[in-house]
Design a protein around this motif. Sequence first.
Motif, PDB file in Angstrom:
ATOM      1  N   PRO A  31      56.300 -62.374  38.194  1.00  0.00           N
ATOM      2  CA  PRO A  31      55.182 -63.270  37.863  1.00  0.00           C
ATOM      3  C   PRO A  31      53.968 -62.486  37.379  1.00  0.00           C
ATOM      4  O   PRO A  31      53.699 -61.368  37.832  1.00  0.00           O
ATOM      5  N   ARG A  32      53.261 -63.077  36.448  1.00  0.00           N
ATOM      6  CA  ARG A  32      52.122 -62.391  35.833  1.00  0.00           C
ATOM      7  C   ARG A  32      51.123 -61.901  36.874  1.00  0.00           C
ATOM      8  O   ARG A  32      50.611 -60.770  36.780  1.00  0.00           O
ATOM      9  N   SER A  33      50.839 -62.709  37.865  1.00  0.00           N
ATOM     10  CA  SER A  33      49.841 -62.319  38.864  1.00  0.00           C
ATOM     11  C   SER A  33      50.270 -61.063  39.614  1.00  0.00           C
ATOM     12  O   SER A  33      49.449 -60.185  39.902  1.00  0.00           O
ATOM     13  N   ILE A  34      51.564 -60.965  39.921  1.00  0.00           N
ATOM     14  CA  ILE A  34      52.062 -59.785  40.623  1.00  0.00           C
ATOM     15  C   ILE A  34      52.067 -58.582  39.689  1.00  0.00           C
ATOM     16  O   ILE A  34      51.706 -57.460  40.071  1.00  0.00           O
ATOM     17  N   ASP A  83      46.774 -67.068  47.621  1.00  0.00           N
ATOM     18  CA  ASP A  83      47.590 -67.243  46.423  1.00  0.00           C
ATOM     19  C   ASP A  83      49.076 -67.019  46.674  1.00  0.00           C
ATOM     20  O   ASP A  83      49.863 -66.950  45.722  1.00  0.00           O
ATOM     21  N   GLN A  84      49.486 -66.903  47.939  1.00  0.00           N
ATOM     22  CA  GLN A  84      50.873 -66.585  48.235  1.00  0.00           C
ATOM     23  C   GLN A  84      51.521 -67.541  49.240  1.00  0.00           C
ATOM     24  O   GLN A  84      52.704 -67.401  49.550  1.00  0.00           O
ATOM     25  N   ASN A 118      48.241 -57.549  39.075  1.00  0.00           N
ATOM     26  CA  ASN A 118      47.418 -57.270  40.256  1.00  0.00           C
ATOM     27  C   ASN A 118      48.038 -56.234  41.183  1.00  0.00           C
ATOM     28  O   ASN A 118      47.313 -55.549  41.923  1.00  0.00           O
ATOM     29  N   GLU A 119      49.377 -56.104  41.154  1.00  0.00           N
ATOM     30  CA  GLU A 119      50.034 -55.169  42.063  1.00  0.00           C
ATOM     31  C   GLU A 119      50.637 -53.970  41.322  1.00  0.00           C
ATOM     32  O   GLU A 119      50.415 -52.820  41.705  1.00  0.00           O
ATOM     33  N   PRO A 136      44.038 -56.265  33.775  1.00  0.00           N
ATOM     34  CA  PRO A 136      44.766 -57.527  33.984  1.00  0.00           C
ATOM     35  C   PRO A 136      44.587 -58.526  32.853  1.00  0.00           C
ATOM     36  O   PRO A 136      45.458 -59.360  32.616  1.00  0.00           O
ATOM     37  N   ARG A 137      43.492 -58.436  32.118  1.00  0.00           N
ATOM     38  CA  ARG A 137      43.247 -59.406  31.049  1.00  0.00           C
ATOM     39  C   ARG A 137      44.027 -59.095  29.764  1.00  0.00           C
ATOM     40  O   ARG A 137      44.447 -60.004  29.058  1.00  0.00           O
ATOM     41  N   HIS A 160      55.938 -63.745  48.343  1.00  0.00           N
ATOM     42  CA  HIS A 160      54.820 -64.121  47.481  1.00  0.00           C
ATOM     43  C   HIS A 160      54.760 -65.636  47.277  1.00  0.00           C
ATOM     44  O   HIS A 160      53.985 -66.120  46.453  1.00  0.00           O
TER      45      HIS A 160
END
Length: 534
Positions: A349-352, A327-328, A355-356, A393-394, A443
């Motif tokens: 970003p939402r994913s970062i 994903d990166q 998730n991080e 995360p949701r 990323h």
Amino acid sequence: MGIAIVKRGIGAAAIALWLGTAALPVQAAMELTAFKQSVAAEASQDSAIAAFYRDRDYAPFWTSPEAAAHRSALLHAVAGAGVHGLPVSRYDSDALIATFRDALTQRDMGRAEVAAMRLFLAYAQDISNGVLDPNKVVPDIKRKADRIDPAAMMKEFAKADSPEAFLKALPPESPEYARLLREKLRLERRIANGGWGDPVPISALRPGDSGPQVVALRNRLIAMDYLPRTATRTYDGAMQKAVQRFQLDHGLEPDGVAGTGTVAEINLGPEKRLQQVLVAMERERWLGDARGTKHVLVNITDFHARIVEDGEVVFETRSVVGQNRHDQRTPEFSDEMDHMVINPSWHVPRSIAVNEYLPQMIANPGAARHLQLVDGRGRVVSRSAIDFSKYSPRNFPFDLKQPPSQGNALGQVKFMFPNPYNIYLHDTPSQSLFAREVRTFSHGCVRLDDPFDFAYALLAMQTDDPKGFFHEKLDTGREIRVDLEHPLPVHIIYRTALGDPKGRMQYRRDVYGRDKAIFEALSEAGVVLAPVRG
């Protein structure tokens, strides 16, 4: 062509017609109704071909006496398909000629007519825009090869005064494609003549060393044209310079030491380099000729960003690209850079964020203090009132934002070419990463080693004092958008084989494994390595 005509009647006339030596017999001309019905039935499987023949009332094209030059040009072109690294089995001219030879009825001739058109379109498509659909081979290739318009292609070819010139103009006309063609032929000849000899035993070799391993390195460098013929058994100054030249051509640290990484690259044979060239040619067909007179070029595999004008590199800086994770990885695509942002905020970003950073804040609410929490109405929210353990995360309802600062993750300037992948070029406070040989740490975005100089080069097109203009905005400390009066095309590419305008080839490592996947797909499509004697 050396083809014996063994049948009489329609079949003999058909093959003679294909070779341009005869016209349809009178009896055949009286049976055009059957011919038209056959063409209509065969062409019904392809809407473009069906429309082409419908517009001409199903009159013959390939089987017309007037098309002798077109037939000859097509046979000559497909005979050379292998030169362009195309799957020659797709263009079986022998089978087509056999179809004409065995045509005993007008219905047979109709089938031969459409078969010839299919062969023409397959060849025209492959050599113009590529054999493969890039995104289906590697999802991170967001590039759509511009597929030819089959209707326009058939019409233009049918009326071409010089069918041979028409077909010769189908491959990419870029200087890079021409350089790759030359390198392909050079490597094929080298393979046919025995390659580059025995590999070098893997170990670190340094100036002053001697012995059989040094001799093996010497012989390999001579065979690869990096070292003049010599009988030395010592790693001398000439060999050190040869190793440095090899390192520069292969994106390695040019320290003149044949370490294990350098030796591993030296040991890759011409067959492997030929695979890289064939993949690069396919990629060049995907990219096409529309680069722009002046454009930004980012090659993921050699960790550099460049500004190119009229084919010359006018600015160059090191870059950092995405990590080799699913994903990166930095995607490949083209777009247009239309503005820069000085003193940017980083909108995580939402994913970062989830998730991080969210796991860190659940473990310690004071973690990542450099980031602000922003609610759905754009307001900064105090952390003291937040119980992070309630979120996943949701359902995490906040965005994370880092205000402008010298320590901002985006540095002090970012360069924007709005795209659906949220990829851009930017500054970074992590300057130590630019000293690495392999620079896959981001990323997905592209970090620049010299972002200020890059900004000056862009602003020079719209102000006499680009440096002064830039620093006037920078010194405010405020986030400021600067539109480019002359937007530039941006091409993010992935090339492990590329030509140097000065005539040397450059090779790079397949850092994401994309070229491996592409070559496997090309092989499955019928592309083969073909050594050439001489």
